[in-house]
Design an enzyme around this catalytic site. Structure first.
Site, mmCIF file in Angstrom:
data_model
loop_
_atom_site.group_PDB
_atom_site.id
_atom_site.type_symbol
_atom_site.label_atom_id
_atom_site.label_comp_id
_atom_site.label_asym_id
_atom_site.label_seq_id
_atom_site.Cartn_x
_atom_site.Cartn_y
_atom_site.Cartn_z
ATOM 1 N N SER A 1 -34.169 -3.056 -12.428
ATOM 2 C CA SER A 1 -34.776 -2.680 -13.603
ATOM 3 C C SER A 1 -36.197 -1.650 -13.075
ATOM 4 O O SER A 1 -35.699 -0.751 -12.758
ATOM 5 C CB SER A 1 -35.402 -4.001 -14.326
ATOM 6 O OG SER A 1 -36.070 -3.819 -15.515
ATOM 7 N N HIS B 1 -29.153 -8.590 -18.148
ATOM 8 C CA HIS B 1 -30.006 -7.753 -17.330
ATOM 9 C C HIS B 1 -30.367 -8.408 -16.066
ATOM 10 O O HIS B 1 -30.544 -7.732 -15.178
ATOM 11 C CB HIS B 1 -31.248 -7.437 -18.324
ATOM 12 C CG HIS B 1 -32.188 -6.372 -17.603
ATOM 13 N ND1 HIS B 1 -31.728 -5.339 -17.155
ATOM 14 C CD2 HIS B 1 -33.450 -6.627 -17.191
ATOM 15 C CE1 HIS B 1 -32.749 -4.703 -16.667
ATOM 16 N NE2 HIS B 1 -33.787 -5.124 -16.713
#
Length: 254
Positions: A84, A234
């Protein structure tokens, strides 16, 4: 900036970079799995965990933090993996200091600007009343009013020190809130490319890395390959650790 950093294992150096609102401790299970073969460094990025606070959150500054922290650890060159926001830091490091990066792994993020979807989490954390006696259950209930996903609340509350009186965040929330437009964006150094081997991993259930992003990767990283981690969103390294390691370890060992 010198970052707080923990490490484990011996062997070729591997740096793991966490995402927004995280800390080096988020890599605990992956670090334990890799430590038998690698010297694994897990820093807290600036304004996270035990690292110093600073107003600047641009990726050039955060990449320089990693280079300085590697210097302090006596690491001239390392494989670098970032998830991320940490993936953007890893990309910035590879583009600005390609000699420091043996190979690059980018986990579920692309070198593009993202919409401001995470600012609601920031607002919710800043609005949490940190009074003496606050319990994790009370904090979770307060966040639930605006963050319905239990897993996301649990992740965010990992950064709240309940042992302090009153509880306190292990995050520079004011600095992060002010820097969100910079964090959401990614501006590479003009004309820079990284010619080393690059693996981009995307969660099967995540929308962060899309087919239309592949051209942006290929322009900056000509030797890029792509992999999809099944049964993961994610937070692919925590949602499917075996699948994550199955894609990662052959790339690191090649």
């Amino acid at each position: 900036m010198m970052l707080a950093c923990t490490e484990a294992g011996e062997g070729p150096a591997l740096v793991l970079l966490h995402g927004l609102f995280g800390a080096g401790q988020n890599w605990g299970g992956i670090r334990r799995a890799l430590a038998p073969r690698y010297r694994v460094l897990t820093p807290d990025l600036r304004n996270h965990g035990a690292s110093p606070r600073a107003a600047a959150m641009d990726y050039a500054a955060m990449a320089a933090d990693i280079a300085e922290t590697m210097d302090a650890a006596g690491v001239a060159r390392a494989a670098v993996l970032g998830h991320s926001m940490g993936g953007k830091v890893a990309m910035a490091l590879a583009l600005a200091h390609p000699d420091r990066v043996e190979r690059l792994v980018v986990a579920d993020i692309a070198p593009v600007r993202y919409r401001p979807a995470l600012r609601g989490y920031m607002d919710a954390m800043q609005a949490l009343p940190l009074h003496p006696g606050l319990t994790r259950r009370d904090a979770d209930a307060h966040l639930a009013a605006t963050i319905p996903e239990p897993g996301i609340r649990a992740f965010l509350l990992q950064s709240l020190r309940f042992e302090a009186e009153p509880p306190a965040w292990r995050l520079g929330l004011a600095e992060l809130a002010a820097a969100m437009p910079v964090i959401e964006d990614f501006v590479p150094p003009p004309g820079a490319t990284y010619g080393g081997q690059v693996l981009v991993m995307a969660g099967e259930r995540s929308g962060y890395v899309r087919p239309e992003h592949h051209a942006a990767f290929q322009a900056l990283f000509p030797a890029v390959t792509f992999a999809t981690i099944p049964k993961a969103g994610h937070w692919l390294h925590s949602e499917n650790p075996p699948g994550f390691l199955a894609a990662l370890e052959p790339f690191l060992a090649a």
